[in-house]
Write a protein that holds these residues in place. Sequence first.
Motif, PDB file in Angstrom:
ATOM      1  N   GLN A   5       0.857  -1.181   0.000  1.00  0.00           N
ATOM      2  CA  GLN A   5       0.000   0.000   0.000  1.00  0.00           C
ATOM      3  C   GLN A   5       0.892   1.230   0.000  1.00  0.00           C
ATOM      4  O   GLN A   5       1.764   1.363   0.848  1.00  0.00           O
ATOM      5  CB  GLN A   5      -0.918  -0.002   1.209  1.00  0.00           C
ATOM      6  N   TYR A   6       0.676   2.061  -0.984  1.00  0.00           N
ATOM      7  CA  TYR A   6       1.473   3.273  -1.117  1.00  0.00           C
ATOM      8  C   TYR A   6       0.727   4.439  -0.487  1.00  0.00           C
ATOM      9  O   TYR A   6      -0.426   4.701  -0.808  1.00  0.00           O
ATOM     10  CB  TYR A   6       1.755   3.574  -2.593  1.00  0.00           C
ATOM     11  N   GLU A   7       1.405   5.084   0.395  1.00  0.00           N
ATOM     12  CA  GLU A   7       0.850   6.272   1.038  1.00  0.00           C
ATOM     13  C   GLU A   7       1.474   7.500   0.401  1.00  0.00           C
ATOM     14  O   GLU A   7       2.683   7.513   0.147  1.00  0.00           O
ATOM     15  CB  GLU A   7       1.151   6.266   2.544  1.00  0.00           C
ATOM     16  N   PRO A   8       0.699   8.540   0.157  1.00  0.00           N
ATOM     17  CA  PRO A   8       1.295   9.758  -0.404  1.00  0.00           C
ATOM     18  C   PRO A   8       2.344  10.330   0.549  1.00  0.00           C
ATOM     19  O   PRO A   8       2.103  10.450   1.738  1.00  0.00           O
ATOM     20  CB  PRO A   8       0.117  10.722  -0.543  1.00  0.00           C
ATOM     21  N   VAL A   9       3.513  10.613  -0.003  1.00  0.00           N
ATOM     22  CA  VAL A   9       4.591  11.168   0.801  1.00  0.00           C
ATOM     23  C   VAL A   9       4.464  12.685   0.852  1.00  0.00           C
ATOM     24  O   VAL A   9       4.721  13.308   1.871  1.00  0.00           O
ATOM     25  CB  VAL A   9       5.961  10.760   0.212  1.00  0.00           C
ATOM     26  N   HIS A  10       4.078  13.256  -0.276  1.00  0.00           N
ATOM     27  CA  HIS A  10       3.970  14.707  -0.366  1.00  0.00           C
ATOM     28  C   HIS A  10       2.504  15.105  -0.396  1.00  0.00           C
ATOM     29  O   HIS A  10       1.689  14.468  -1.036  1.00  0.00           O
ATOM     30  CB  HIS A  10       4.656  15.220  -1.628  1.00  0.00           C
TER      31      HIS A  10
END
Length: 100
Positions: A5-10
């Motif tokens: 699961q990719y979480e927004p970094v920016h």
Amino acid sequence: YWNIQYEPVHKGSDTSLIESIRDKIVESVKSCKTNLRDSSFLSGGTDSTSITSILSSISDSKVKSYSIGFYEEEYSELEFVDIAQQKLKHISNKYKLSAD
């Protein structure tokens, strides 16, 4: 077997994120620039066209690009190189490879 699961970094607006990415790409190209002749590999895709465009805009001389295509047209992307060549101010060098 992985559930990544990719979480927004920016966080920020699309416009600010686009400007931030563009600035980082321009800085990356500038950091690779030398006092030697400027050149790039131009496949005709988005990435290499962007790099060649940026390099052309910051170079003191005409940038040389190098592209490789194929005699089998369905595998060659030289038509996209031709489109980029019309828009960018650079010296285009195109080569075709064959099975021989």
